[in-house]
Design a protein around this motif. Structure first.
Motif, short mmCIF file in Angstrom:
data_model
loop_
_atom_site.label_atom_id
_atom_site.label_comp_id
_atom_site.label_asym_id
_atom_site.label_seq_id
_atom_site.Cartn_x
_atom_site.Cartn_y
_atom_site.Cartn_z
N GLY A 1 -2.32 3.66 19.48
CA GLY A 1 -0.95 4.49 19.12
C GLY A 1 -1.76 5.57 18.21
O GLY A 1 -2.53 5.10 17.70
N THR A 2 -0.78 6.74 18.12
CA THR A 2 -1.19 7.63 17.24
C THR A 2 -0.28 7.93 16.28
O THR A 2 0.79 8.27 16.79
N LYS A 3 -0.45 8.18 15.01
CA LYS A 3 0.43 8.91 14.14
C LYS A 3 0.29 10.40 14.24
O LYS A 3 -0.68 10.86 13.92
N GLN A 4 1.49 11.11 14.67
CA GLN A 4 1.22 12.58 14.66
C GLN A 4 0.79 13.11 13.38
O GLN A 4 1.47 12.91 12.37
N ALA A 5 0.10 14.06 13.49
CA ALA A 5 -0.64 14.92 12.57
C ALA A 5 0.60 15.81 12.02
O ALA A 5 1.47 16.47 12.61
N PHE B 1 0.80 -1.21 -0.01
CA PHE B 1 -0.27 0.07 -0.13
C PHE B 1 0.82 1.26 -0.17
O PHE B 1 1.99 1.18 0.56
N ALA B 2 0.38 2.20 -0.44
CA ALA B 2 1.13 3.79 -0.64
C ALA B 2 1.13 4.25 0.94
O ALA B 2 0.30 3.91 1.88
N ASP B 3 1.98 5.27 0.98
CA ASP B 3 2.05 6.07 2.18
C ASP B 3 0.76 6.67 2.65
O ASP B 3 0.12 7.32 1.72
N GLY B 4 0.53 6.76 3.96
CA GLY B 4 -0.79 7.41 4.29
C GLY B 4 -2.02 7.22 3.73
O GLY B 4 -2.93 8.15 3.49
N VAL B 5 -2.32 6.00 3.77
CA VAL B 5 -3.93 5.65 3.07
C VAL B 5 -4.78 5.47 4.11
O VAL B 5 -5.95 5.79 3.82
N PHE B 6 -4.63 4.88 5.12
CA PHE B 6 -5.58 4.26 5.93
C PHE B 6 -5.86 5.48 7.31
O PHE B 6 -4.79 5.89 7.77
N ASP B 7 -6.95 5.52 7.55
CA ASP B 7 -7.33 6.32 8.97
C ASP B 7 -7.02 5.46 10.22
O ASP B 7 -6.61 5.86 11.05
N ALA B 8 -7.14 4.24 10.11
CA ALA B 8 -6.72 3.20 11.29
C ALA B 8 -6.15 1.88 10.67
O ALA B 8 -6.50 1.60 9.58
N THR C 1 -0.28 4.72 7.46
CA THR C 1 -1.45 5.36 8.35
C THR C 1 -1.27 6.99 7.85
O THR C 1 -0.10 7.44 7.87
N LYS C 2 -2.63 7.34 7.91
CA LYS C 2 -2.58 8.98 7.35
C LYS C 2 -2.05 9.70 8.77
O LYS C 2 -2.22 9.10 10.03
N PRO C 3 -1.63 10.89 8.60
CA PRO C 3 -1.13 11.57 9.94
C PRO C 3 -2.45 11.93 10.69
O PRO C 3 -3.36 12.08 10.05
N GLY C 4 -2.27 11.67 11.93
CA GLY C 4 -3.71 11.73 12.65
C GLY C 4 -4.23 10.30 13.04
O GLY C 4 -5.08 10.18 13.69
N GLY C 5 -3.85 9.40 12.22
CA GLY C 5 -4.53 8.00 12.18
C GLY C 5 -4.06 7.32 13.43
O GLY C 5 -3.37 7.64 14.15
#
Length: 231
Positions: free
Chosen positions: A227-231, A108-115, A139-143
């Protein structure tokens, strides 16, 4: 029949799950005394899927774990590296977009999923850190990430009883209900060698995840890490 070893060679682990695919969900239900249903409900609550969100369900097996996310209106991608599991899942849930993929090299590409979520699968990956970084990448930033995995009971007397069950009672039960009981000997050994709750939290942080926390289920037999990916 294949039995993986604790060095977790990917082809051995995939082949082992191919062997048990047909009865996998039933066997888990029996061996966990029905607790696996409760654990998956807790995963669904933690992921908190919303309509139109994109959810990656890694190590999804037959796709059973993905059903709560589709019921919530999210677009879920069930992903697994066992083709046997995916074939069984396609028979049961032909509408699901079941996808073959390795946790160490996600397709999958970078930053595709909300969770992103993985239940009872991270323990079977050869390089845990690399898998956690891959989950972070897609994961998307903020995901968010939710990991449900076997862990270590926190109360010492209960931990002793549980370990006795793993090594003494689980293999005979597995022989009665599983097409590959040796796979469940590996299961018991891999649980015992897996990091405890703080240890897995540190690995998440090292992979880049922030706001890492965990909650014990069934006295610590299972732990739910987030955990969370920083926005």
């Amino acid at each position: 029949m294949t039995r993986a070893t604790l060095d977790k060679q990917p082809h051995e682990v995939a082949s082992m799950f191919d062997d048990v695919a047909a009865n996998y969900d039933l066997t888990n239900d029996v061996l966990s005394l029905g607790q696996d249903r409760r654990w998956r409900k807790e995963v669904a609550k933690a992921v908190d899927a919303r309509p139109a969100q994109k959810i990656l369900d890694l190590a999804a097996g037959t796709g059973t774990s993905s059903l709560p996310f589709t019921a919530a209106g999210a677009y879920v991608v069930p992903c697994d590296f066992s083709l046997g599991m995916l074939r069984e899942g396609k028979k049961r849930h032909p509408w699901l977009p079941l996808t073959a993929g390795d946790a160490s090299r996600l397709p999958f590409a970078d930053g595709v999923f909300d969770a992103v979520t993985i239940s009872f699968g991270l323990r079977n990956v050869q390089d845990t850190g690399r898998a956690l970084r891959e989950l972070y990448r897609v994961t998307k930033p903020g995901g968010r990430v939710v990991i449900c995995e076997f862990s270590h009971p926190t109360w010492a007397p209960f931990r002793t009883v549980y370990e006795e069950y793993l090594m003494r009672a689980l293999p005979p039960v597995a022989r009665a209900v599983s097409s590959n009981p040796d796979a469940y000997v590996y299961l018991a050994e891999s649980i015992q060698s897996w990091p405890d709750q703080p240890g897995l939290a540190r690995r998440l942080q090292q992979a880049g995840w922030s706001r890492v926390a965990w909650r014990n289920l069934s006295g610590g037999i299972v732990a739910l890490h987030r955990g969370t990916k920083q926005a």
